[in-house]
Design an enzyme around this catalytic site. Structure first.
Site, PDB file in Angstrom:
ATOM      1  N   ASN A  37       0.861  -1.185   0.000  1.00 39.39           N
ATOM      2  CA  ASN A  37       0.000   0.000   0.000  1.00 39.39           C
ATOM      3  C   ASN A  37       0.895   1.231   0.000  1.00 39.39           C
ATOM      4  OD1 ASN A  37      -1.844   2.002   0.325  1.00 39.39           O
ATOM      5  ND2 ASN A  37      -2.488   1.416   2.395  1.00 39.39           N
ATOM      6  N   GLY A  69       2.227   2.801  10.779  1.00 35.91           N
ATOM      7  CA  GLY A  69       3.138   3.936  10.639  1.00 35.91           C
ATOM      8  C   GLY A  69       3.795   4.348  11.948  1.00 35.91           C
TER       9      GLY A  69
HETATM   10  P1  13P Z   1       2.883   0.794   7.732  1.00 30.79           P
HETATM   11  O1  13P Z   1       3.431  -0.522   7.198  1.00 30.79           O
HETATM   12  O2  13P Z   1       3.610   1.980   7.226  1.00 30.79           O
HETATM   13  O3  13P Z   1       2.722   0.751   9.218  1.00 30.79           O
HETATM   14  O4  13P Z   1       1.400   0.936   7.127  1.00 30.79           O
HETATM   15  C1  13P Z   1       0.520  -0.127   7.234  1.00 30.79           C
HETATM   16  C2  13P Z   1      -0.665   0.147   6.401  1.00 30.79           C
HETATM   17  O5  13P Z   1      -1.437   1.027   6.684  1.00 30.79           O
HETATM   18  C3  13P Z   1      -0.855  -0.679   5.194  1.00 30.79           C
HETATM   19  O6  13P Z   1      -2.120  -0.462   4.646  1.00 30.79           O
END
Ligand code: 13P
Length: 256
Positions: A11, A177
């Site tokens: 993503n 995140g």
């Molecule tokens: P991160 O891997 O950056 O934590 O994001 C996860 C996410 O929202 C994937 O859709």
């Protein structure tokens, strides 16, 4: 028990222009051995503006492409939105629905998702439905209640035959995140709970539906997550922006 084919999706969120997407796909395909591509569903979710370039660069490979959101109507006066047919037209096979950033920042509701998921299926797109609790909800012991509400509402208008074509991503909001990955135990517990909810509708289908984990997945923690039998793959944000990191995660899923 049926073997569930691993599924790893990138993503990209609001990252990468067409040129950057093309470059990424070339590097990823150069880096991933064919056996890994044969044994794992690998899906890239670029911004709408880079869908076509990503799909073109992936042509001839097994790599697939997904939108990150979709409007439920076929067409109409919905400024800034795109339909399932438009996403397909740009070369995508799948679409992410209900991502927590859409829910939290852009007012995505379970009521809208109850219409979007069947609309995607009707148009021939594979929905990747995201669910997950916030930190406050987890701390208040409400994880199961939240997951149950989301799963019931978002899949309310999807029949059991169609349910087979839905991919679910368990993404606890507190792990997105933040660098704070759910432990493999926490991820597995939540995914087992979700599979139990699906089993309440149809036990055989529940065993076939792929349920991914998402939230700070990196090459360094992918193996312990993928090793868990309930975790069928990953929806990767930050670490999917680098082809080497993302390839490392795909390879982990291929051998898990
Ligand atoms: P991160 O891997 O950056 O934590 O994001 C996860 C996410 O929202 C994937 O859709």
């Amino acid at each position: 028990m049926p073997e569930r084919r691993p599924y790893v999706a990138a993503n990209w969120k609001m990252h990468k222009t067409s040129d950057q997407a093309t470059d990424f796909v070339k590097r990823l395909l150069g880096r991933l051995p064919e056996p890994a591509m044969r044994s794992v569903d690998v899906v890239i979710c670029p911004p709408f503006t880079s869908l076509r370039a990503t799909a073109d660069a992936a042509r001839g490979s097994r790599l697939r492409v997904a939108g990150q959101n979709m409007h439920q109507a076929e067409s109409g006066a919905y400024t800034g939105e795109v339909s399932a047919a438009m996403i397909e037209d740009a070369g995508a096979t799948s679409v992410v629905l209900g991502h927590s950033e859409r829910r939290q920042l852009f007012g995505e509701t379970d009521e809208a998702l109850a219409v979007k998921v069947p609309a995607a299926l009707a148009a021939g797109l594979e929905p990747i439905l995201c669910v997950g609790e916030t930190e406050d909800e987890r701390d208040a012991g409400r994880m199961e209640e939240v997951l149950e509400r989301q799963i019931r509402a978002d899949l309310a208008n999807v029949g059991n035959v169609q349910l087979d074509r839905v991919v679910i991503a368990y993404e606890p909001v507190w792990a997105i995140g933040t660098g704070r990955t759910a432990t493999p135990e926490q991820a597995e517990e939540a995914i087992r709970f979700i599979r139990g909810l699906l089993a309440g509708r149809d036990g055989a289908v529940a065993e076939r539906v792929r349920i991914l984990y998402g939230g700070s997945v990196k090459p360094e923690n992918a193996d312990e997550l993928m090793a868990r039998p309930q975790i069928d793959g990953a929806l990767v944000g930050g670490a999917s922006l680098d082809p080497d990191d993302f390839a490392g995660i795909v390879e982990t899923a291929a051998v898990a």
